[in-house]
Design an enzyme around this catalytic site. Sequence first.
Site, short mmCIF file in Angstrom:
data_model
loop_
_atom_site.label_atom_id
_atom_site.label_comp_id
_atom_site.label_asym_id
_atom_site.label_seq_id
_atom_site.Cartn_x
_atom_site.Cartn_y
_atom_site.Cartn_z
N ASP A 1 0.06 5.00 0.97
CA ASP A 1 -0.04 5.93 2.09
C ASP A 1 0.19 5.23 3.43
OD1 ASP A 1 -0.80 8.37 0.64
OD2 ASP A 1 -2.66 7.31 0.20
N ASP B 1 0.87 -1.17 0.00
CA ASP B 1 0.00 0.00 0.00
C ASP B 1 0.91 1.23 0.00
OD1 ASP B 1 -2.41 1.53 0.28
OD2 ASP B 1 -1.90 1.80 2.38
#
Length: 250
Positions: free
Chosen positions: A21, A19
């Site tokens: 962020d 991922d």
Amino acid sequence: MSEPKVVVRADDIDAVIFDMDGVVTQTASLHNTAWTRLFNAYFEERAERTGEHYAPFTDDDYLRYVDGKPRYDGVRAVLDDRGIDLPWGSPDDPPDAETVCGLGNRKNVHFVAAVKDRGAQVYDSTIDFIHELTAAGVHVAIISASKNAGMILESAGVQDLFEAQVDGVVAAEMGLPGKPDPAVFVEAARRLGVARERTAIVEDAVAGVQAGRAGGFALVIGIDRGGNENLADDGADVVVNDLAEAAVAS
């Protein structure tokens, strides 16, 4: 040096999907700030206009309702929690429109301004871990619910680290549902040409680890940088505070 908390073995794992962020880039705080600015201004204005009770948007609201989700889904989740029913609208709605999409677009204005003002920074330990993976022959991809992922990765100078990228733009074009549905991870694995059963996921959001578990991936690594202590309950096989606690082996 202490023993690593998790070891990714190249003999067992062909790819790792990250991922963006909060895992690769230090942008989760910018998102939180943008969401807080959006909702507190909107709730305060709405309370003055309607007489409704105004309760501030909190860090817990961020983690519970919007973290890791597509922007408009996050808006809807927060509004549903507050008992506020707004029309969905259209992605083309202006930021001042009182619709789900309008509010989402307003949040995006705040977020883009913050990135341009402060720049996107990375977690050095994550970048080191990615270099270790590629040196061991393990493929890497990145996913994000954000339609700004390309801008953020370019700002951070790491856009060339990943062999595949499935972000909010790709998801919208392909009609992929957001997390906790595993669709974005499945598509990233497909683009890498690897089996889910030999792919690891690295996530910092509840919706993300739930997606990794639902997708049947080999290993789901949760990152708790504060506030997400229960990631193991939501599907993470192991939870670390930082990828400095992870290692790569053959």
